[in-house]
Enzyme design. Sequence first.
Site, short mmCIF file in Angstrom:
data_model
loop_
_atom_site.label_atom_id
_atom_site.label_comp_id
_atom_site.label_asym_id
_atom_site.label_seq_id
_atom_site.Cartn_x
_atom_site.Cartn_y
_atom_site.Cartn_z
N THR A 203 0.74 -1.32 0.04
CA THR A 203 0.19 -0.01 0.10
C THR A 203 0.82 1.45 -0.04
O THR A 203 1.89 1.25 0.67
CB THR A 203 -0.82 -0.03 1.20
OG1 THR A 203 -1.81 -1.11 1.12
CG2 THR A 203 -1.70 1.24 1.70
N ARG A 231 -13.97 -8.23 -0.01
CA ARG A 231 -13.37 -7.73 1.21
C ARG A 231 -12.61 -6.26 1.03
O ARG A 231 -12.05 -5.82 -0.14
CB ARG A 231 -12.18 -8.66 1.37
CG ARG A 231 -11.27 -8.43 2.63
CD ARG A 231 -9.88 -7.43 2.29
NE ARG A 231 -8.92 -7.49 3.41
CZ ARG A 231 -8.07 -6.53 3.53
NH1 ARG A 231 -7.70 -5.76 2.33
NH2 ARG A 231 -7.16 -6.54 4.31
N ASP A 234 -8.34 -1.47 5.41
CA ASP A 234 -8.26 -0.22 6.47
C ASP A 234 -8.09 0.91 5.30
O ASP A 234 -8.56 2.06 5.74
CB ASP A 234 -7.30 -0.16 7.38
CG ASP A 234 -5.72 -0.47 6.69
OD1 ASP A 234 -5.66 -1.48 6.22
OD2 ASP A 234 -5.03 0.27 7.14
N THR A 254 -0.24 1.29 6.63
CA THR A 254 -0.09 0.02 5.78
C THR A 254 0.09 -0.98 6.74
O THR A 254 0.56 -0.92 7.86
CB THR A 254 1.16 0.17 4.81
OG1 THR A 254 1.21 -1.12 4.36
CG2 THR A 254 2.23 0.51 5.57
N GLY A 255 -0.75 -2.21 6.34
CA GLY A 255 -0.35 -3.34 7.23
C GLY A 255 -1.79 -4.33 7.08
O GLY A 255 -2.49 -4.14 6.16
N GLY A 257 -4.68 -5.10 7.20
CA GLY A 257 -5.97 -4.23 7.38
C GLY A 257 -7.01 -4.44 8.45
O GLY A 257 -7.47 -3.60 9.01
N1 ASP Z 1 -3.58 -2.24 4.61
C1 ASP Z 1 -3.89 -2.91 3.34
C2 ASP Z 1 -5.21 -3.75 3.38
O1 ASP Z 1 -5.46 -4.35 4.49
C3 ASP Z 1 -2.73 -3.52 2.68
C4 ASP Z 1 -1.45 -3.07 2.67
O2 ASP Z 1 -1.19 -2.28 3.75
O3 ASP Z 1 -0.86 -3.38 1.63
O4 ASP Z 1 -5.88 -3.94 2.36
#
Ligand code: ASP
Length: 364
Positions: A203, A231, A234, A254-255, A257
Site C-alpha cells: 500500500t 473484502r 483499512d 499500511t499493514g 487491514g
Molecule cells: N492495509 C492494506 C489492506 O489491508 C494492505 C497493505 O497495507 O498493503 O488492504
Amino acid sequence: MGGGGLDLAAMKKLIALVALALMSQPAFAEDAPKWSLAIHGGAGTLDPAQMTPEKRAAYEADLQAALDAGAKILAGGGDAMDAVKAAIIIMEDSPLFNAGKGAVFTWDGTNELDASIMDGRDRSAGAVAGVKTVKNPILLADTVRTQSEHVFLVGKGAEEFAVSKGFAVMPPEYFATPARREALERLKAEKLSALDVDHKFGTVGAVALDTKGNLAAGTSTGGMTGKRWGRVGDAPLIGAGTYADNRACAVSATGWGEYFIRVGVAHEICARLRAFEEFRALEVEGGEVPAEVLAKAPQQIADSVMADVAQLGGDGGVIVVTPEGQAIFSFNTTGMYRGRATSTGVNEVAIFGGEEKVSATPDH
Ligand code: ASP
C-alpha cells in the site's frame, strides 16, 4: 519590599505569567520545519538477503521521485493536499507498489482498488473501494470529497461517478503485472496466505504539513492478494488507514487491514495526540513539561498504537506528520518502504528498520 518594587506575590504572579506565555508557544518554535512530508510504499517482513542492489535501487528511485514531487509543491508554498496527491500518484503509477498499476490480484483474478484522502483543515474526506477501472484512485477519492455530498463510494457506483466526472476507463490489463499474477497463482496452488506470498504490504500513502500550517493524509492500495467476497481493508476507511486533523496530526497506514480497522489506528493516534495537548494545557500551572518530553510524545503515541495492533496479532506501520513538522515512522515489521523530507533539509528514503540517517524530530 518598599518603594515601587514588586512584592513577593506579584513577583510569583509575573513568573507564572511568563511561564504560561512560554508554554503556550509551539514546542519547537525556533527550528520547527515550515513544511514536512512523509511517504510510505508498504511495510512488511522484508528479508535483506532478498533485496538485490538492483531491486533496492528501483524502489529507492520511485520513492525518491514520489518524495520529490510532494516536497517541490510544499517548498513552493503549495497545499498539503496537493503534495499528498502528487506523491501518491507517482507510486500508483509505479508497478512496484500495491496501488494502481501493480495492484495485487483478488481471488477472482481482478484488481480492485481502494483509496482515501483527508484534509486536516476542515476534516473533509473522500474514499473509494472496489474500483477496477480508475488509473489513480486517490484522485477519484478526492473528487468524491470535493464534488459529491458523500465521503465513501464503492464498486460500480464509484465507477459510474468516476465516468460522470470525466475519469478515463482503464482496461484491466493496465493494472495487471506478471509478478502479482504469479503471487495469486502460488497462493492458490500452495494454499498460502496473502502474507506468505507477498511478504509485505505494498500500500502507498503520504502525509504532509504545508507552510500555511495545514495537514493532509492519503492512502491507496490494491488490498491483499487473494481477497474475496468484496473484502475491503483499512486503507479507504477514514479513521483506520487515513486521518488528518490540523489540531493533531496526519496519518497514513499500511499493514494487515483487519487489525488496523479494529484499532481505528489513524484516528486513535490523532485522538491520543489531542488528549496529550489537552493534558499539557492543564499542566501549565503545575510546572513545565520539558521540551524533550514534548518532542517525543508523537513518536511514543504512534509506537504505542502500533504495539496495540501487534498485541491483537496484526502487523504493519504508519507515517505521521504533526503540526510542529515532525515526520515520524512507526512499524512493527522488519521494514517499511518510506521517505521523508522537511524544510529543515531532511530528505531521505529507507527500506529496513533503523536506516534513517537524520532525525526529523526538530530538537535533534
Ligand atoms: N492495509 C492494506 C489492506 O489491508 C494492505 C497493505 O497495507 O498493503 O488492504
